[in-house]
Design a protein around this motif. Structure first.
Motif, PDB file in Angstrom:
ATOM      1  N   UNK A 145      54.580  30.715  48.405  1.00 31.35           N
ATOM      2  CA  UNK A 145      54.763  31.701  47.345  1.00 31.35           C
ATOM      3  C   UNK A 145      54.621  33.074  47.981  1.00 31.35           C
ATOM      4  N   UNK A 146      55.697  33.876  48.034  1.00 37.57           N
ATOM      5  CA  UNK A 146      55.616  35.183  48.716  1.00 37.57           C
ATOM      6  C   UNK A 146      54.805  36.174  47.894  1.00 37.57           C
ATOM      7  N   UNK A 147      54.532  37.316  48.524  1.00 34.30           N
ATOM      8  CA  UNK A 147      53.710  38.328  47.887  1.00 34.30           C
ATOM      9  C   UNK A 147      54.388  38.931  46.661  1.00 34.30           C
ATOM     10  N   UNK A 148      55.747  38.834  46.565  1.00 35.41           N
ATOM     11  CA  UNK A 148      56.446  39.368  45.391  1.00 35.41           C
ATOM     12  C   UNK A 148      56.122  38.587  44.129  1.00 35.41           C
ATOM     13  N   UNK A 149      55.644  37.346  44.265  1.00 32.28           N
ATOM     14  CA  UNK A 149      55.358  36.527  43.090  1.00 32.28           C
ATOM     15  C   UNK A 149      53.845  36.303  42.917  1.00 32.28           C
ATOM     16  N   UNK A 150      53.032  37.209  43.485  1.00 26.87           N
ATOM     17  CA  UNK A 150      51.578  37.111  43.326  1.00 26.87           C
ATOM     18  C   UNK A 150      51.038  38.458  42.858  1.00 26.87           C
ATOM     19  N   UNK A 151      49.921  38.435  42.131  1.00 27.15           N
ATOM     20  CA  UNK A 151      49.235  39.658  41.714  1.00 27.15           C
ATOM     21  C   UNK A 151      47.790  39.312  41.402  1.00 27.15           C
ATOM     22  N   UNK A 152      47.064  40.296  40.936  1.00 27.60           N
ATOM     23  CA  UNK A 152      45.660  40.077  40.628  1.00 27.60           C
ATOM     24  C   UNK A 152      45.252  40.922  39.442  1.00 27.60           C
ATOM     25  N   UNK A 153      44.163  40.522  38.786  1.00 25.64           N
ATOM     26  CA  UNK A 153      43.607  41.285  37.678  1.00 25.64           C
ATOM     27  C   UNK A 153      42.720  42.407  38.207  1.00 25.64           C
ATOM     28  N   UNK A 156      35.992  44.552  37.805  1.00 24.05           N
ATOM     29  CA  UNK A 156      35.068  45.232  36.894  1.00 24.05           C
ATOM     30  C   UNK A 156      34.726  46.608  37.427  1.00 24.05           C
ATOM     31  N   UNK A 157      34.565  46.731  38.744  1.00 25.19           N
ATOM     32  CA  UNK A 157      34.251  48.012  39.336  1.00 25.19           C
ATOM     33  C   UNK A 157      35.370  49.026  39.091  1.00 25.19           C
ATOM     34  N   UNK A 158      36.616  48.548  39.154  1.00 29.24           N
ATOM     35  CA  UNK A 158      37.744  49.442  38.915  1.00 29.24           C
ATOM     36  C   UNK A 158      37.769  49.920  37.460  1.00 29.24           C
ATOM     37  N   UNK A 159      37.458  49.012  36.537  1.00 37.35           N
ATOM     38  CA  UNK A 159      37.428  49.388  35.120  1.00 37.35           C
ATOM     39  C   UNK A 159      36.330  50.410  34.866  1.00 37.35           C
TER      40      UNK A 159
END
Length: 414
Positions: A145-153, A156-159
Protein backbone atom coordinates in the motif's frame (compact mmCIF):
# COMPACT_ATOMS: atom_id res chain seq x y z
CA UNK A 1 17.55 -12.67 25.11
CA UNK A 2 17.37 -14.47 21.81
CA UNK A 3 15.94 -17.92 21.27
CA UNK A 4 16.00 -19.90 18.07
CA UNK A 5 14.02 -23.07 17.50
CA UNK A 6 13.68 -25.31 14.51
CA UNK A 7 11.64 -28.36 13.75
CA UNK A 8 10.54 -30.56 10.95
CA UNK A 9 7.01 -29.20 10.77
CA UNK A 10 7.40 -25.68 12.22
CA UNK A 11 8.95 -22.71 10.39
CA UNK A 12 12.04 -21.02 11.76
CA UNK A 13 11.36 -17.97 13.96
CA UNK A 14 13.61 -15.75 16.01
CA UNK A 15 12.72 -14.04 19.28
CA UNK A 16 14.68 -10.79 19.49
CA UNK A 17 12.69 -9.17 22.31
CA UNK A 18 9.75 -9.54 24.57
CA UNK A 19 7.70 -7.29 22.35
CA UNK A 20 7.53 -10.14 19.83
CA UNK A 21 5.58 -12.32 22.19
CA UNK A 22 1.87 -12.44 21.25
CA UNK A 23 -0.44 -10.74 23.68
CA UNK A 24 -3.41 -12.62 25.04
CA UNK A 25 -6.72 -11.80 23.44
CA UNK A 26 -5.19 -10.58 20.16
CA UNK A 27 -6.43 -11.22 16.67
CA UNK A 28 -6.70 -14.76 15.37
CA UNK A 29 -4.31 -14.99 12.41
CA UNK A 30 -5.27 -18.57 11.52
CA UNK A 31 -2.97 -21.26 10.22
CA UNK A 32 -1.89 -19.46 7.02
CA UNK A 33 -1.90 -15.64 7.34
CA UNK A 34 -0.65 -13.44 4.49
CA UNK A 35 1.74 -10.52 4.84
CA UNK A 36 1.41 -7.03 3.38
CA UNK A 37 3.30 -3.75 3.78
CA UNK A 38 2.23 -0.11 3.94
CA UNK A 39 4.16 3.16 3.87
CA UNK A 40 3.32 6.10 6.18
CA UNK A 41 4.77 9.59 6.32
CA UNK A 42 4.67 9.37 10.13
CA UNK A 43 3.82 6.34 12.30
CA UNK A 44 3.95 8.35 15.56
CA UNK A 45 4.17 5.81 18.43
CA UNK A 46 3.08 2.71 16.53
CA UNK A 47 4.91 -0.40 17.76
CA UNK A 48 5.03 -4.06 16.70
CA UNK A 49 2.19 -6.27 17.93
CA UNK A 50 -0.25 -3.37 17.44
CA UNK A 51 -3.63 -4.42 16.10
CA UNK A 52 -4.70 -4.33 12.47
CA UNK A 53 -8.45 -3.86 12.13
CA UNK A 54 -11.11 -3.91 9.45
CA UNK A 55 -14.34 -2.12 10.42
CA UNK A 56 -12.97 -1.93 14.00
CA UNK A 57 -12.57 -5.73 14.12
CA UNK A 58 -9.06 -7.06 14.78
CA UNK A 59 -7.95 -9.22 11.83
CA UNK A 60 -4.15 -9.05 12.16
CA UNK A 61 -1.17 -7.50 13.85
CA UNK A 62 1.85 -5.36 13.05
CA UNK A 63 5.00 -7.48 12.84
CA UNK A 64 7.65 -4.90 11.94
CA UNK A 65 8.14 -1.12 11.71
CA UNK A 66 11.25 0.12 9.96
CA UNK A 67 12.54 2.96 7.78
CA UNK A 68 11.75 2.80 4.06
CA UNK A 69 14.41 2.80 1.38
CA UNK A 70 14.00 6.55 0.67
CA UNK A 71 14.71 7.34 4.36
CA UNK A 72 11.70 9.70 4.42
CA UNK A 73 8.81 7.32 5.12
CA UNK A 74 8.13 4.45 7.54
CA UNK A 75 7.31 0.96 6.29
CA UNK A 76 4.92 -1.14 8.37
CA UNK A 77 4.72 -4.90 7.85
CA UNK A 78 1.45 -6.59 8.82
CA UNK A 79 0.12 -10.14 8.98
CA UNK A 80 -3.59 -10.63 8.28
CA UNK A 81 -5.90 -13.60 8.52
CA UNK A 82 -6.27 -15.12 5.08
CA UNK A 83 -10.01 -15.27 5.47
CA UNK A 84 -10.22 -11.46 5.34
CA UNK A 85 -11.01 -10.21 1.83
CA UNK A 86 -9.87 -6.74 0.86
CA UNK A 87 -9.50 -5.15 -2.61
CA UNK A 88 -6.03 -4.65 -4.01
CA UNK A 89 -6.48 -0.83 -3.85
CA UNK A 90 -7.30 -0.85 -0.13
CA UNK A 91 -6.28 2.12 2.06
CA UNK A 92 -4.60 2.15 5.46
CA UNK A 93 -5.14 4.72 8.22
CA UNK A 94 -3.24 5.11 11.49
CA UNK A 95 -5.82 5.62 14.25
CA UNK A 96 -6.07 5.65 18.02
CA UNK A 97 -8.53 3.60 20.06
CA UNK A 98 -9.25 6.43 22.53
CA UNK A 99 -7.88 9.76 23.73
CA UNK A 100 -5.00 8.06 25.51
CA UNK A 101 -5.41 4.61 23.95
CA UNK A 102 -3.12 2.55 21.77
CA UNK A 103 -2.39 3.09 18.10
CA UNK A 104 -3.62 0.63 15.48
CA UNK A 105 -3.97 0.41 11.70
CA UNK A 106 -7.39 0.47 10.07
CA UNK A 107 -7.70 -1.19 6.63
CA UNK A 108 -10.64 -0.37 4.40
CA UNK A 109 -11.79 -0.39 0.79
CA UNK A 110 -11.45 2.95 -1.04
CA UNK A 111 -14.50 5.18 -0.88
CA UNK A 112 -16.20 5.74 -4.27
CA UNK A 113 -16.24 9.31 -5.56
CA UNK A 114 -19.71 10.81 -5.20
CA UNK A 115 -19.52 12.86 -8.39
CA UNK A 116 -18.71 9.98 -10.72
CA UNK A 117 -20.36 6.60 -11.04
CA UNK A 118 -18.06 3.66 -11.50
CA UNK A 119 -18.92 1.98 -14.80
CA UNK A 120 -19.49 -1.72 -14.98
CA UNK A 121 -16.46 -3.89 -15.89
CA UNK A 122 -16.10 -4.15 -19.66
CA UNK A 123 -18.21 -1.05 -20.36
CA UNK A 124 -16.79 1.73 -22.48
CA UNK A 125 -17.52 5.27 -21.19
CA UNK A 126 -18.19 8.07 -23.66
CA UNK A 127 -14.94 9.33 -25.16
CA UNK A 128 -12.89 6.40 -23.85
CA UNK A 129 -10.71 4.52 -26.33
CA UNK A 130 -10.78 1.25 -24.44
CA UNK A 131 -13.29 -0.45 -22.14
CA UNK A 132 -12.94 0.01 -18.41
CA UNK A 133 -10.77 -2.69 -16.99
CA UNK A 134 -12.20 -4.88 -14.30
CA UNK A 135 -11.17 -3.91 -10.76
CA UNK A 136 -8.02 -5.46 -9.39
CA UNK A 137 -8.30 -8.70 -7.49
CA UNK A 138 -8.17 -9.12 -3.73
CA UNK A 139 -5.33 -8.06 -1.51
CA UNK A 140 -2.85 -10.96 -1.54
CA UNK A 141 0.39 -11.96 0.10
CA UNK A 142 3.21 -9.49 -0.61
CA UNK A 143 0.91 -6.60 -1.58
CA UNK A 144 2.09 -3.07 -0.91
CA UNK A 145 0.00 0.00 0.00
CA UNK A 146 1.83 3.17 -1.15
CA UNK A 147 1.99 6.38 0.83
CA UNK A 148 -0.72 7.93 -1.41
CA UNK A 149 -3.29 5.56 0.13
CA UNK A 150 -2.25 6.01 3.79
CA UNK A 151 -2.88 8.77 6.35
CA UNK A 152 -3.19 9.32 10.05
CA UNK A 153 -5.42 11.03 12.60
CA UNK A 154 -4.22 14.15 14.45
CA UNK A 155 -2.51 13.62 17.77
CA UNK A 156 -3.85 14.88 21.07
CA UNK A 157 -0.81 17.12 21.38
CA UNK A 158 -1.59 18.68 18.00
CA UNK A 159 -5.20 19.35 19.01
CA UNK A 160 -4.13 20.93 22.31
CA UNK A 161 -1.49 23.01 20.55
CA UNK A 162 -4.04 24.38 18.08
CA UNK A 163 -6.48 25.03 20.93
CA UNK A 164 -3.83 26.86 22.93
CA UNK A 165 -3.00 28.97 19.87
CA UNK A 166 -6.67 29.85 19.55
CA UNK A 167 -7.04 30.71 23.23
CA UNK A 168 -3.74 32.52 23.69
CA UNK A 169 -3.14 33.90 20.22
CA UNK A 170 -6.28 36.04 19.99
CA UNK A 171 -8.93 33.94 18.24
CA UNK A 172 -11.39 34.31 21.13
CA UNK A 173 -10.80 38.05 21.37
CA UNK A 174 -11.60 38.51 17.67
CA UNK A 175 -14.75 36.42 18.01
CA UNK A 176 -15.85 38.54 20.99
CA UNK A 177 -15.27 41.74 19.01
CA UNK A 178 -17.22 40.40 16.02
CA UNK A 179 -20.19 39.32 18.14
CA UNK A 180 -20.22 42.64 20.00
CA UNK A 181 -20.21 44.68 16.80
CA UNK A 182 -22.91 42.46 15.28
CA UNK A 183 -25.05 43.00 18.35
CA UNK A 184 -24.65 46.76 18.10
CA UNK A 185 -25.39 46.76 14.36
CA UNK A 186 -28.50 44.59 14.64
CA UNK A 187 -29.83 46.19 17.81
CA UNK A 188 -33.02 48.09 16.89
CA UNK A 189 -32.67 47.09 13.20
CA UNK A 190 -34.37 43.73 13.38
CA UNK A 191 -36.99 44.51 10.64
CA UNK A 192 -34.27 45.69 8.25
CA UNK A 193 -32.17 42.61 9.03
CA UNK A 194 -35.14 40.32 8.34
CA UNK A 195 -35.86 42.18 5.10
CA UNK A 196 -32.22 41.81 4.10
CA UNK A 197 -32.30 38.09 4.83
CA UNK A 198 -35.49 37.69 2.80
CA UNK A 199 -33.94 39.51 -0.12
CA UNK A 200 -30.84 37.38 0.15
CA UNK A 201 -33.03 34.30 0.15
CA UNK A 202 -34.83 35.56 -2.97
CA UNK A 203 -31.51 36.32 -4.66
CA UNK A 204 -30.03 32.94 -3.84
CA UNK A 205 -33.22 31.19 -4.99
CA UNK A 206 -33.16 33.10 -8.28
CA UNK A 207 -29.49 32.29 -8.80
CA UNK A 208 -30.19 28.64 -8.07
CA UNK A 209 -33.05 28.64 -10.59
CA UNK A 210 -30.82 30.18 -13.25
CA UNK A 211 -27.87 27.85 -12.78
CA UNK A 212 -28.15 26.59 -16.34
CA UNK A 213 -28.20 30.14 -17.78
CA UNK A 214 -25.29 31.21 -15.56
CA UNK A 215 -23.32 28.14 -16.62
CA UNK A 216 -24.08 28.86 -20.28
CA UNK A 217 -22.97 32.48 -19.82
CA UNK A 218 -19.73 31.37 -18.19
CA UNK A 219 -19.18 28.90 -21.05
CA UNK A 220 -19.76 31.73 -23.52
CA UNK A 221 -17.26 33.91 -21.70
CA UNK A 222 -14.82 31.01 -21.80
CA UNK A 223 -15.27 30.64 -25.56
CA UNK A 224 -14.90 34.40 -26.01
CA UNK A 225 -11.69 34.34 -23.98
CA UNK A 226 -10.38 31.47 -26.11
CA UNK A 227 -11.24 33.41 -29.29
CA UNK A 228 -9.56 36.54 -28.00
CA UNK A 229 -6.51 34.50 -27.04
CA UNK A 230 -6.20 33.25 -30.63
CA UNK A 231 -6.45 36.84 -31.91
CA UNK A 232 -4.00 38.35 -29.50
CA UNK A 233 -1.80 39.69 -32.27
CA UNK A 234 -4.73 41.46 -33.98
CA UNK A 235 -5.89 42.97 -30.69
CA UNK A 236 -2.36 44.16 -29.97
CA UNK A 237 -2.20 45.78 -33.41
CA UNK A 238 -5.54 47.54 -32.85
CA UNK A 239 -4.51 48.80 -29.44
CA UNK A 240 -1.18 49.98 -30.83
CA UNK A 241 -2.99 51.83 -33.64
CA UNK A 242 -5.34 53.51 -31.14
CA UNK A 243 -2.45 55.14 -29.36
CA UNK A 244 -1.87 57.92 -31.96
CA UNK A 245 -5.60 58.69 -32.04
CA UNK A 246 -5.74 58.96 -28.26
CA UNK A 247 -2.73 61.27 -28.32
CA UNK A 248 -4.44 63.46 -30.92
CA UNK A 249 -7.56 63.62 -28.75
CA UNK A 250 -5.37 64.53 -25.81
CA UNK A 251 -3.83 67.39 -27.78
CA UNK A 252 -7.27 68.64 -28.87
CA UNK A 253 -8.89 68.29 -25.48
CA UNK A 254 -9.04 72.07 -24.95
CA UNK A 255 -10.75 72.58 -28.31
CA UNK A 256 -13.21 69.78 -27.60
CA UNK A 257 -14.05 71.26 -24.20
CA UNK A 258 -14.56 74.68 -25.81
CA UNK A 259 -16.85 73.15 -28.42
CA UNK A 260 -18.89 71.36 -25.77
CA UNK A 261 -19.24 74.57 -23.76
CA UNK A 262 -20.38 76.40 -26.93
CA UNK A 263 -22.91 73.67 -27.63
CA UNK A 264 -24.18 74.01 -24.09
CA UNK A 265 -24.58 77.77 -24.57
CA UNK A 266 -26.30 77.22 -27.93
CA UNK A 267 -28.71 74.73 -26.42
CA UNK A 268 -29.55 77.20 -23.64
CA UNK A 269 -30.24 79.95 -26.22
CA UNK A 270 -32.31 77.57 -28.35
CA UNK A 271 -34.39 76.51 -25.35
CA UNK A 272 -34.95 80.15 -24.37
CA UNK A 273 -35.96 81.05 -27.94
CA UNK A 274 -38.40 78.14 -28.15
CA UNK A 275 -39.90 79.02 -24.79
CA UNK A 276 -40.41 82.67 -25.77
CA UNK A 277 -41.81 81.89 -29.25
CA UNK A 278 -44.00 79.02 -28.13
CA UNK A 279 -47.20 81.08 -27.99
CA UNK A 280 -46.58 82.66 -31.41
CA UNK A 281 -45.86 79.30 -33.01
CA UNK A 282 -49.06 77.86 -31.54
CA UNK A 283 -51.04 80.85 -32.81
CA UNK A 284 -49.54 80.48 -36.31
CA UNK A 285 -50.43 76.80 -36.38
CA UNK A 286 -53.99 77.57 -35.32
CA UNK A 287 -54.20 80.21 -38.06
CA UNK A 288 -53.08 77.63 -40.62
CA UNK A 289 -55.84 75.28 -39.57
CA UNK A 290 -58.54 76.62 -42.01
CA UNK A 291 -56.09 76.57 -44.91
CA UNK A 292 -55.02 73.02 -44.19
CA UNK A 293 -58.64 71.95 -43.75
CA UNK A 294 -59.54 73.50 -47.13
CA UNK A 295 -56.61 71.71 -48.78
CA UNK A 296 -57.73 68.45 -47.22
CA UNK A 297 -61.31 69.02 -48.42
CA UNK A 298 -60.14 69.66 -52.00
CA UNK A 299 -59.35 65.98 -52.21
CA UNK A 300 -58.40 64.71 -55.63
CA UNK A 301 -58.84 68.07 -57.31
CA UNK A 302 -55.64 69.47 -55.83
CA UNK A 303 -53.27 66.83 -57.38
CA UNK A 304 -55.02 67.18 -60.75
CA UNK A 305 -54.67 70.98 -60.62
CA UNK A 306 -51.00 70.71 -59.76
CA UNK A 307 -50.52 68.30 -62.66
CA UNK A 308 -52.05 70.79 -65.13
CA UNK A 309 -50.15 73.69 -63.56
CA UNK A 310 -46.81 72.03 -64.07
CA UNK A 311 -47.55 71.49 -67.83
CA UNK A 312 -48.74 75.06 -68.52
CA UNK A 313 -48.94 76.28 -71.29
CA UNK A 314 -48.47 72.90 -73.01
CA UNK A 315 -51.32 70.92 -71.51
CA UNK A 316 -52.48 67.49 -72.59
CA UNK A 317 -54.74 69.07 -75.20
CA UNK A 318 -51.66 70.42 -77.06
CA UNK A 319 -50.55 66.86 -77.79
CA UNK A 320 -53.43 66.45 -80.20
CA UNK A 321 -52.09 69.23 -82.42
CA UNK A 322 -48.34 68.82 -81.92
CA UNK A 323 -46.66 65.64 -83.09
CA UNK A 324 -42.95 65.44 -82.68
CA UNK A 325 -41.15 68.48 -84.00
CA UNK A 326 -43.94 69.67 -86.39
CA UNK A 327 -47.35 71.26 -86.07
CA UNK A 328 -50.19 69.46 -87.86
CA UNK A 329 -52.28 71.89 -89.91
CA UNK A 330 -55.45 70.99 -91.76
CA UNK A 331 -56.11 73.22 -94.78
CA UNK A 332 -58.73 73.45 -97.50
CA UNK A 333 -56.95 74.51 -100.75
CA UNK A 334 -58.57 75.11 -104.17
CA UNK A 335 -56.38 73.72 -106.93
CA UNK A 336 -56.38 74.44 -110.64
CA UNK A 337 -57.77 71.53 -112.60
CA UNK A 338 -55.02 69.46 -114.08
CA UNK A 339 -52.58 69.98 -111.19
CA UNK A 340 -50.62 66.79 -110.34
CA UNK A 341 -50.13 65.86 -106.64
CA UNK A 342 -46.98 63.98 -105.66
CA UNK A 343 -47.60 61.66 -103.96
CA UNK A 344 -51.01 60.97 -105.44
CA UNK A 345 -53.97 61.70 -103.15
CA UNK A 346 -56.81 59.25 -103.03
CA UNK A 347 -60.11 60.99 -102.30
CA UNK A 348 -62.24 59.49 -99.56
CA UNK A 349 -65.27 59.19 -101.88
CA UNK A 350 -64.93 58.21 -105.57
CA UNK A 351 -68.45 59.46 -106.53
CA UNK A 352 -69.36 62.40 -104.31
CA UNK A 353 -72.79 63.95 -104.88
CA UNK A 354 -72.65 67.13 -107.00
CA UNK A 355 -72.93 70.36 -105.16
CA UNK A 356 -75.95 72.56 -105.86
CA UNK A 357 -73.86 75.68 -106.52
CA UNK A 358 -71.32 73.93 -108.79
CA UNK A 359 -71.78 74.05 -112.63
CA UNK A 360 -71.27 70.88 -114.68
CA UNK A 361 -67.74 69.82 -115.29
CA UNK A 362 -66.19 70.77 -118.62
CA UNK A 363 -65.11 67.97 -120.94
CA UNK A 364 -61.87 69.61 -121.91
CA UNK A 365 -60.54 72.47 -119.83
CA UNK A 366 -58.32 75.13 -121.35
CA UNK A 367 -54.85 73.92 -121.99
CA UNK A 368 -55.79 70.43 -123.09
CA UNK A 369 -55.72 68.87 -119.63
CA UNK A 370 -58.29 66.24 -118.79
CA UNK A 371 -60.97 66.99 -116.24
CA UNK A 372 -60.16 66.70 -112.58
CA UNK A 373 -62.31 63.65 -112.20
CA UNK A 374 -60.07 61.86 -114.72
CA UNK A 375 -56.79 62.08 -112.90
CA UNK A 376 -56.37 65.74 -112.22
CA UNK A 377 -54.42 66.62 -109.11
CA UNK A 378 -54.19 69.71 -106.93
CA UNK A 379 -51.28 72.08 -107.33
CA UNK A 380 -47.80 71.27 -106.07
CA UNK A 381 -47.33 71.48 -102.33
CA UNK A 382 -50.99 71.21 -101.41
CA UNK A 383 -52.58 68.79 -99.06
CA UNK A 384 -56.17 69.02 -100.27
CA UNK A 385 -57.76 70.04 -103.62
CA UNK A 386 -61.25 71.56 -103.69
CA UNK A 387 -62.91 73.59 -106.55
CA UNK A 388 -64.79 76.33 -104.78
CA UNK A 389 -64.92 79.14 -107.41
CA UNK A 390 -67.66 78.90 -110.11
CA UNK A 391 -66.42 79.09 -113.64
CA UNK A 392 -63.11 77.22 -113.00
CA UNK A 393 -64.64 74.05 -114.34
CA UNK A 394 -63.26 71.76 -111.69
CA UNK A 395 -65.31 69.20 -109.81
CA UNK A 396 -65.35 69.46 -106.02
CA UNK A 397 -62.84 67.02 -104.44
CA UNK A 398 -62.03 66.82 -100.80
CA UNK A 399 -59.28 65.03 -98.93
CA UNK A 400 -56.90 65.52 -96.05
CA UNK A 401 -53.23 65.02 -95.68
CA UNK A 402 -50.97 66.41 -92.94
CA UNK A 403 -48.45 68.93 -94.18
CA UNK A 404 -45.47 69.98 -92.10
CA UNK A 405 -44.60 73.60 -91.71
CA UNK A 406 -42.60 75.02 -93.42
CA UNK A 407 -44.02 73.34 -96.49
CA UNK A 408 -41.47 71.15 -98.31
CA UNK A 409 -41.16 71.19 -102.13
CA UNK A 410 -42.47 67.71 -102.81
CA UNK A 411 -44.40 68.13 -106.11
CA UNK A 412 -44.18 69.61 -109.53
CA UNK A 413 -46.77 71.40 -111.69
CA UNK A 414 -48.31 69.36 -114.47
Amino acid sequence: MALTASGCDAPDWELSGIEQLPLPGGADLGDDPYEITAEFTDVLSLVPQSAVKVNDVAVGRVTRVNLAEDDWTARVTMRINRGVRLPADAVARLEQSSLLGEKYIQLAAPEPRPDTARPAPGARPAGAAHPVAAPAGPLTDGAHIPVERTNRNPEVEEVFGALSLLLNGGGIAQIKTITTELGRALGGNEPEARSLLRRLNTLVTSLDGNKAAITAALDGVNRLSATLATRRQSISTVLTGLSPGLKALERQRTALLTMLRSLDTLSAVAVTTVDKSKDDVIADLKALTPTLRALADSGRALPDSLQVLLTYPFTDEVLRGVRGDYLNVYLDIAAVPGTEIVPALTPPDENPPPAEDTPPAQDTPPGGNPPQGQGAAPPQGTAQGRSTTPGEGGARRSGTAPLPLPFPSAGRAG
